[in-house]
Scaffold this motif. Structure first.
Motif, short mmCIF file in Angstrom:
data_model
loop_
_atom_site.label_atom_id
_atom_site.label_comp_id
_atom_site.label_asym_id
_atom_site.label_seq_id
_atom_site.Cartn_x
_atom_site.Cartn_y
_atom_site.Cartn_z
N PRO A 163 8.76 -20.25 48.25
CA PRO A 163 9.01 -18.87 48.72
C PRO A 163 7.74 -18.23 49.27
N VAL A 164 7.92 -17.44 50.33
CA VAL A 164 6.83 -16.65 50.90
C VAL A 164 7.15 -15.18 50.59
N VAL A 165 6.43 -14.61 49.64
CA VAL A 165 6.85 -13.34 49.04
C VAL A 165 6.75 -12.14 49.97
N ASP A 166 5.84 -12.17 50.95
CA ASP A 166 5.67 -11.00 51.81
C ASP A 166 6.09 -11.26 53.25
N ALA A 167 6.90 -12.28 53.48
CA ALA A 167 7.37 -12.59 54.83
C ALA A 167 8.60 -11.77 55.17
N PRO A 168 8.91 -11.61 56.46
CA PRO A 168 10.18 -10.96 56.83
C PRO A 168 11.35 -11.73 56.24
N GLN A 169 12.47 -11.03 56.06
CA GLN A 169 13.66 -11.66 55.50
C GLN A 169 14.82 -11.55 56.48
N SER A 170 15.76 -12.45 56.33
CA SER A 170 16.94 -12.46 57.19
C SER A 170 18.17 -12.06 56.37
N SER A 171 18.94 -11.10 56.90
CA SER A 171 20.16 -10.64 56.24
C SER A 171 21.38 -11.15 57.00
N VAL A 172 22.40 -11.55 56.24
CA VAL A 172 23.64 -12.07 56.81
C VAL A 172 24.73 -11.01 56.66
N ALA A 173 25.56 -10.87 57.69
CA ALA A 173 26.62 -9.85 57.67
C ALA A 173 27.88 -10.41 58.32
N LEU A 174 29.00 -9.82 57.95
CA LEU A 174 30.25 -10.06 58.67
C LEU A 174 30.32 -9.03 59.79
N SER A 175 30.54 -9.50 61.01
CA SER A 175 30.53 -8.59 62.16
C SER A 175 31.70 -8.88 63.08
N TRP A 176 32.14 -7.84 63.79
CA TRP A 176 33.23 -7.98 64.75
C TRP A 176 33.17 -6.80 65.72
N PRO A 177 33.78 -6.91 66.91
CA PRO A 177 33.79 -5.78 67.84
C PRO A 177 34.55 -4.60 67.21
N GLU A 178 33.94 -3.44 67.23
CA GLU A 178 34.52 -2.27 66.56
C GLU A 178 35.91 -1.94 67.11
N ASP A 179 36.10 -2.13 68.41
CA ASP A 179 37.40 -1.81 69.02
C ASP A 179 38.46 -2.87 68.75
N ALA A 180 38.10 -3.93 68.05
CA ALA A 180 39.05 -5.01 67.78
C ALA A 180 39.22 -5.19 66.27
N THR A 181 39.34 -4.08 65.56
CA THR A 181 39.56 -4.14 64.12
C THR A 181 41.06 -4.32 63.85
N THR A 182 41.50 -5.56 63.91
CA THR A 182 42.91 -5.89 63.76
C THR A 182 43.28 -6.02 62.29
N ASP A 183 44.58 -6.20 62.03
CA ASP A 183 45.04 -6.42 60.66
C ASP A 183 44.40 -7.67 60.06
N LEU A 184 44.23 -8.71 60.89
CA LEU A 184 43.63 -9.94 60.38
C LEU A 184 42.16 -9.73 60.05
N VAL A 185 41.47 -8.92 60.83
CA VAL A 185 40.08 -8.58 60.50
C VAL A 185 40.03 -7.83 59.17
N GLU A 186 40.98 -6.91 58.97
CA GLU A 186 41.05 -6.19 57.69
C GLU A 186 41.28 -7.15 56.53
N ASP A 187 42.10 -8.18 56.75
CA ASP A 187 42.32 -9.18 55.71
C ASP A 187 41.01 -9.89 55.36
#
Length: 264
Positions: A163-187
């Motif tokens: 581990p490198v204690v003072d290095a930048p870190q990478s965060s992971v997220a779930l992402s999708w186009p805001e205008d395409a928030t479908t029922d399946l995306v909600e699932d």
């Protein structure tokens, strides 16, 4: 349209290092009528893939363009330095960027970190990919700083990491186009957030629930379990006024007067 109810499948992109198997398993149990198609994509290519509608959602590395995408951060990874097993760095449990100042560090073209200035001594070239950089580390010509998941993904027997204690870190997220928030995306949102099958926070029920929480027009109150709680009337719970007053003076009976003393 991809991601709509007419779609034969739901396409989920994910960047290297992310393991979507646990979420895919739950999806197949809860949404059996819509197959989940997993597509591994280089981190830099996921945003354009989502913009083009070639995937319905994706596990991405932050940041993303929040004017176009919605994103739910999931976790932040530990940053490590990949080194040969016989390197001096392996004597320590963790290191700092200062410990790497005199080392040759590879900075591949697909590096997920947005370095202001990459640490260490620059390498003779920038490898095209992270796997290429790992091969060069194995050749003992330099080191590589990556998220821990990538160090595990491209693991070799002759390499290890710290581990490198003072290095930048990478965060992971779930992402999708805001205008395409479908029922399946909600699932999918419900799955990655750990909601149960019977949770009311899903699709239209979630919207109604959120709307109800924002309104505060009086009426019945909601208990933490969501059940209405009747308000008790003041006359049924309060004690008689006279009893309360007597309690303040130490009781309802007047104190006895003592006999006057005779003067000698």
């Amino acid at each position: 349209m991809t991601g709509s109810e007419e779609s034969p499948s739901f396409r989920l992109a994910y960047v290297p290092g992310v393991t979507p198997a646990k979420w895919a398993k739950i999806w197949n149990e809860r949404v059996p009528d819509t197959p989940l198609t997993l597509v591994q994509v280089p981190a830099a290519e996921v945003p354009e893939m989502l913009r083009a509608g070639e995937a319905d959602a994706g596990f991405v590395r932050l940041p993303v363009d929040r004017t176009f995408f919605s994103a739910i951060p999931l976790y932040t990874e530990t940053t490590v330095v990949v080194v040969p097993k016989d390197h001096l760095i392996t004597a320590a449990d963790e290191v700092t960027l200062a410990d790497l100042a005199d080392e040759v560090l590879f900075h591949p073209l697909d590096d997920v970190f947005d370095w202001d200035a990459p640490p260490g001594e620059p390498a003779f070239e920038r490898p095209a990919t992270t796997p290429d950089a790992v091969d060069l580390v194995a050749a003992n010509v330099g080191l590589l700083v990556v998220p821990q998941s990538l160090a595990r993904l491209y693991h070799r027997r002759d390499l290890t990491y710290r581990p490198v204690v003072d290095a930048p870190q990478s965060s992971v997220a779930l992402s999708w186009p805001e205008d395409a928030t479908t029922d399946l995306v909600e699932d999918l949102i419900g799955i990655v957030r750990g909601r149960t099958v019977n949770s009311t926070r899903g699709r239209s029920a979630a919207k109604a629930d959120d709307k109800g929480k924002r309104s505060d027009g009086g009426g019945t109150r909601q208990t933490p379990t969501g059940k209405p709680q009747a308000r008790s009337s003041a006359t049924s719970s309060a004690k008689p006024a006279g009893r309360t007053a007597r309690a303040r003076t130490g009781g309802g009976k007047p104190a006895k007067r003592g006999k006057p003393r005779r003067r000698s």
